[in-house]
Design a protein around this motif. Structure first.
Motif, PDB file in Angstrom:
ATOM      1  N   UNK A 224      33.592  42.943  54.813  1.00 29.30           N
ATOM      2  CA  UNK A 224      34.676  43.402  53.670  1.00 29.30           C
ATOM      3  C   UNK A 224      35.760  42.552  53.336  1.00 29.30           C
ATOM      4  N   UNK A 225      36.207  42.657  51.987  1.00 25.41           N
ATOM      5  CA  UNK A 225      37.489  41.919  51.625  1.00 25.41           C
ATOM      6  C   UNK A 225      38.561  42.450  52.580  1.00 25.41           C
ATOM      7  N   UNK A 226      39.597  41.546  52.990  1.00 27.50           N
ATOM      8  CA  UNK A 226      40.772  41.790  53.718  1.00 27.50           C
ATOM      9  C   UNK A 226      41.647  42.363  53.030  1.00 27.50           C
ATOM     10  N   UNK A 227      42.535  43.310  53.515  1.00 29.85           N
ATOM     11  CA  UNK A 227      43.773  44.108  52.865  1.00 29.85           C
ATOM     12  C   UNK A 227      44.431  42.830  52.132  1.00 29.85           C
ATOM     13  N   UNK A 228      44.732  41.906  52.805  1.00 28.65           N
ATOM     14  CA  UNK A 228      45.627  40.949  52.092  1.00 28.65           C
ATOM     15  C   UNK A 228      45.178  40.348  50.694  1.00 28.65           C
ATOM     16  N   UNK A 229      43.737  40.055  50.712  1.00 33.38           N
ATOM     17  CA  UNK A 229      43.079  39.663  49.808  1.00 33.38           C
ATOM     18  C   UNK A 229      43.164  40.692  48.471  1.00 33.38           C
ATOM     19  N   UNK A 230      43.077  41.677  48.831  1.00 32.16           N
ATOM     20  CA  UNK A 230      42.996  42.802  47.836  1.00 32.16           C
ATOM     21  C   UNK A 230      44.429  42.965  47.198  1.00 32.16           C
ATOM     22  N   UNK A 231      45.620  42.574  48.212  1.00 34.77           N
ATOM     23  CA  UNK A 231      47.094  42.595  47.694  1.00 34.77           C
ATOM     24  C   UNK A 231      47.011  41.348  46.503  1.00 34.77           C
ATOM     25  N   UNK A 232      46.482  40.439  46.968  1.00 34.39           N
ATOM     26  CA  UNK A 232      46.451  39.265  45.920  1.00 34.39           C
ATOM     27  C   UNK A 232      45.704  39.200  44.907  1.00 34.39           C
ATOM     28  N   UNK A 233      44.572  39.802  44.947  1.00 31.18           N
ATOM     29  CA  UNK A 233      43.858  40.192  43.816  1.00 31.18           C
ATOM     30  C   UNK A 233      44.601  41.202  42.815  1.00 31.18           C
ATOM     31  N   UNK A 234      45.243  42.234  43.408  1.00 29.36           N
ATOM     32  CA  UNK A 234      46.123  42.936  42.407  1.00 29.36           C
ATOM     33  C   UNK A 234      47.084  42.382  41.765  1.00 29.36           C
ATOM     34  N   UNK A 235      47.947  41.301  42.618  1.00 24.78           N
ATOM     35  CA  UNK A 235      48.890  40.653  41.970  1.00 24.78           C
ATOM     36  C   UNK A 235      48.291  39.640  40.847  1.00 24.78           C
ATOM     37  N   UNK A 236      47.241  39.010  41.073  1.00 24.04           N
ATOM     38  CA  UNK A 236      46.750  38.347  39.962  1.00 24.04           C
ATOM     39  C   UNK A 236      46.327  39.020  38.671  1.00 24.04           C
TER      40      UNK A 236
END
Length: 302
Positions: A224-236
């Motif tokens: 699965x996608x890591x939590x920090x990648x989800x955060x970076x995705x949200x920022x983008x």
């Protein structure tokens, strides 16, 4: 292409997709898996293409190689595009071919004036042969070349300026490189030519360590996608709004329900973060390149 979440199409899920018509935005396939003349893969893909938008993602053009493009490969790609009329066509900023043959990897480039010239020339050739715009994906990297004279984001921006290509922003690749090379992922996103992004990729990466015990991430596409990648995705997304976003899962492929859940999370994230950035930007210090852990304290991609 709808500004929704999509999923990489895998043979394990052909029947489920055809039988249940799940609510996803699009499917993406690796072009090289469908360059044969016929057979079951084409039969299933044709049926799915009738119901969903399609994106073609290439891994074999070797855009960054110093040698000429493979004209036969480019011709097969053109036939595939003519057959399925995909909404988006993309390739990697990498190389995988040499005089010795084809290497089963996507290898990094030195960001120099010479490299820029032949990458831009190859992008021009591809777009001319296909008669359409292509998207170029930022790489996952594990090292930097001493001879590089451009930053990665500056190099990509200049390719766009010279060729008019679009961009596929792989947020997980930003995450991987920021750990492996001690980059600041937020600074990377802020300097990226976001106005040209037409698709985003999300994936999982495997934590490891180098010979000196420093955190190392492998772009594994097997979890699965890591939590920090989800955060970076949200920022983008807060910067640019919703964009067609793909969940990539190429190894140890799970059952359909898990992939669908990842796509649903991407859609929820786009909905929740598409309005403004000011209330979010203060919360991103925890994904700096100096903190490779997630909220639970385990090593994660950044």
């Amino acid at each position: 292409m709808p500004k929704r979440a999509g999923v990489g199409l895998k043979a394990e899920h052909y029947r489920t997709i055809i039988d249940t018509s799940p609510d996803v935005g699009f499917f993406e396939v690796h072009a090289e898996n469908y360059m044969g003349a016929g057979g079951p893969p084409h039969r299933y893909l044709a049926a799915i293409r009738e119901r969903y938008p399609l994106s073609l993602h290439g891994v074999g053009l070797s855009i960054g190689a110093a040698r000429p493009l493979d004209r036969d490969h480019l011709g097969r790609l053109k036939q595939l595009i003519d057959r399925y009329a995909p909404a988006l066509v993309s390739e990697h900023l990498a190389w995988s071919s040499h005089d010795a043959g084809f290497l089963n990897d996507l290898l990094p480039l030195p960001y120099t004036a010479e490299t820029l010239m032949h990458v831009a020339d190859h992008v021009d050739q591809v777009q001319g042969a296909l008669g359409r715009q292509m998207l170029l994906e930022n790489p996952s990297t594990y090292l930097a070349f001493a001879e590089s004279t451009w930053s990665e984001t500056g190099f990509i921006a200049e390719i766009v300026r010279r060729t008019g290509c679009g961009l596929l922003l792989d947020v997980n690749n930003v995450h991987v490189a920021s750990i492996n090379q001690q980059w600041d992922p937020i600074a990377y996103i802020d300097s990226y030519p976001l106005a040209h992004v037409q698709e985003i990729h999300l994936a999982g990466s495997a934590p490891d360590a180098d010979d000196e015990g420093r955190p190392l991430l492998i772009d594994a596409h097997d979890r699965p996608v890591a939590d920090l990648v989800w955060d970076l995705f949200a920022y983008t997304v807060a910067r640019i709004g919703p964009v067609p976003t793909l969940i990539e899962w190429d190894m140890d492929v799970p059952d359909w329900s898990m992939l669908k859940a990842e796509a649903d999370r991407a859609e929820r994230t786009m909905t929740a973060t598409s309005v403004g950035i000011s209330h979010r930007s203060q919360g991103f210090s925890h994904i700096s390149c100096n903190d490779p852990t997630g909220h639970d304290g385990h090593a994660r991609a950044d």
